[in-house]
Design an enzyme around this catalytic site. Structure first.
Site, PDB file in Angstrom:
ATOM      1  N   ASP A   1     -58.465  25.405  37.853  1.00 43.01           N
ATOM      2  CA  ASP A   1     -57.983  26.669  38.252  1.00 43.01           C
ATOM      3  C   ASP A   1     -56.739  26.910  38.364  1.00 43.01           C
ATOM      4  OD1 ASP A   1     -57.795  29.049  39.894  1.00 43.01           O
ATOM      5  OD2 ASP A   1     -58.939  28.341  41.781  1.00 43.01           O
TER       6      ASP A   1
ATOM      7  N   SER B   1     -59.628  33.877  47.084  1.00 43.45           N
ATOM      8  CA  SER B   1     -58.752  34.293  45.956  1.00 43.45           C
ATOM      9  C   SER B   1     -57.914  35.151  46.442  1.00 43.45           C
ATOM     10  CB  SER B   1     -59.491  34.887  44.690  1.00 43.45           C
ATOM     11  OG  SER B   1     -58.694  35.183  43.641  1.00 43.45           O
TER      12      SER B   1
ATOM     13  N   HIS C   1     -62.233  28.403  39.163  1.00 42.36           N
ATOM     14  CA  HIS C   1     -62.051  29.634  39.975  1.00 42.36           C
ATOM     15  C   HIS C   1     -63.138  30.544  40.017  1.00 42.36           C
ATOM     16  CE1 HIS C   1     -59.227  32.140  42.090  1.00 42.36           C
ATOM     17  NE2 HIS C   1     -60.184  33.207  41.447  1.00 42.36           N
TER      18      HIS C   1
END
Length: 405
Positions: free
Chosen positions: A345, A187, A375
């Site tokens: 995501d 991320s 995610h």
């Protein structure tokens, strides 16, 4: 009466937890429960922020510390300690057996540049598993966090730690093979890993370079909040589209009231002269994405945007913050890449576009896409959640490292 009360409570709980999810997402009820917990914490943090009690991020981090923080504990095969890397706090995982010198992985955790720590249970689990299965040294970096730190502070911490990781001194201290080093992250940590790989790939003064970069659902651009994945997954947990815009503004030290302008793509309107045609081409998903990801979605083209918005947030055009904007010749000097993406995501297309741009620049890329992924799934690959797609993703990520590092 008691049965009726229980029934009502169960009905209320189910109403709060239930969320319509797209077909195909892995273990939807687990994801709903996770989302309900996270939503609850976020609502309380937002309320505390609105009342002036504390910043919303501070309360969330307190919750994270209470739930996830664990001490550095060694095991039979891995020596675990807390230390510093180039002056940046880090947790070090050293495999104690096997061959010497060791392969090395430098890891940056996710959390929107504002949340999390290398000392979280989920990252401790991941890095410990990497060290053990790869017979490697893994160093997980605790870079500074927003709101106290803002861009380029996090980037500078990542860069400083990376330079130290590549140095002869650190290689000697941890018995690292300087020809077999990786930079990785998930991320926002994937953002930092990509930015560092770009900067150091072009640095001819270094005596060692990263052999590979491994990016796990990385966030790589903030100019288009209407890519197909942002449109498709805007209401899919655990990362919602407005939340991602909020964390971008927090990272870049910008006014949070600009969130709606970003979500409307007003900052990347056609009348914004600061965005060159070349820069727009670097994130043109109509060209960079395969047809099966574009589906029926259409780009949002804004003719007239918010005047002066980019002047207020110039870092939106800085490739150190937005790695997808890097030029082709910069990408060409980065190491072989692994890019993990998840279908459900909002950041899916950031990773897919970056993988395609790397390929076009001549970089060898492995694109690992999870059709049932969401995610954050690798953070839930262990108890108590034990996400099936998370476990698969972690296993495949480590397997790729084993074969390529």
């Amino acid at each position: 009466m008691l049965k009726v009360s229980k029934t009502i409570l169960l009905a209320v709980a189910a109403y709060y937890v239930y969320l319509p999810l797209p077909g195909g997402v892995s273990e939807p009820w687990k994801l709903m429960l996770l989302d309900a917990l996270i939503r609850g914490f976020m609502r309380r943090s937002n309320m505390s922020h609105a009342l002036g009690l504390c910043h919303q991020v501070h309360l969330l981090n307190r919750v994270v510390s209470w739930v996830e923080l664990i001490e550095a504990r060694s095991s039979a095969g891995v020596l675990v300690s807390d230390g510093v890397l180039g002056g940046v706090p880090s947790r070090i995982f050293q495999a104690t057996g096997g061959r010497w010198p060791k392969r090395g992985v430098l890891y940056f955790h996710g959390g929107g540049w504002a949340l999390g720590t290398a000392r979280m249970r989920s990252y401790d689990f991941l890095c410990r598993k990497m060290a053990e299965e790869l017979d490697a040294v893994v160093i997980s970096v605790d870079y500074r966090l927003a709101p106290e730190a803002m861009f380029p502070d996090q980037y500078h911490d990542a860069l400083t730690a990376s330079r130290a990781f590549l140095s002869k001194e650190v290689a000697k201290r941890y018995s690292l093979d300087r020809k077999r080093l990786c930079v990785s992250g998930d991320s926002s940590g994937g953002n930092l890993a990509a930015a560092v790989a770009q900067e150091l790939g072009s640095d001819v003064t270094l005596t060692a370079h990263f052999k590979v970069q491994a990016l796990i659902y990385p966030v790589l651009q903030a100019l288009d909040f209407h890519t197909p994945s942002y449109q498709q997954n805007k209401a899919v947990p655990i990362l919602y589209r407005p939340v991602m815009a909020r964390y971008w503004l927090l990272y870049l030290g910008a006014d949070p009231s600009l969130q709606l302008a970003l979500l409307a793509n007003n900052h990347s309107a056609l009348d914004q002269p600061a965005i060159s045609p070349a820069a727009r081409s670097h994130l043109d998903w109509t060209v960079l994405l395969p047809a099966e990801r574009k589906k029926e979605f259409r780009p949002l083209v804004v003719e007239t945007g918010t005047p002066g918005l980019l002047g207020q947030v110039p870092a939106l055009l800085d490739a150190r913050a937005v790695p997808l904007l890097a030029k082709r010749d910069v990408l060409a000097k980065t190491p072989d890449a692994y890019v993990l993406t998840c279908e459900f995501d909002v950041l899916r297309d950031d990773g897919l576009m970056y993988a395609e741009r790397l390929r076009r620049a001549g970089v060898r890329v492995t694109s690992d896409h999870y059709e049932d992924g969401f995610h954050g799934c690798i953070s839930f690959a262990h108890l108590p959640v034990m996400s099936a797609v998370g476990r698969r993703a972690v296993d495949n990520y480590i397997r790729w490292l084993d074969h390529n590092l």
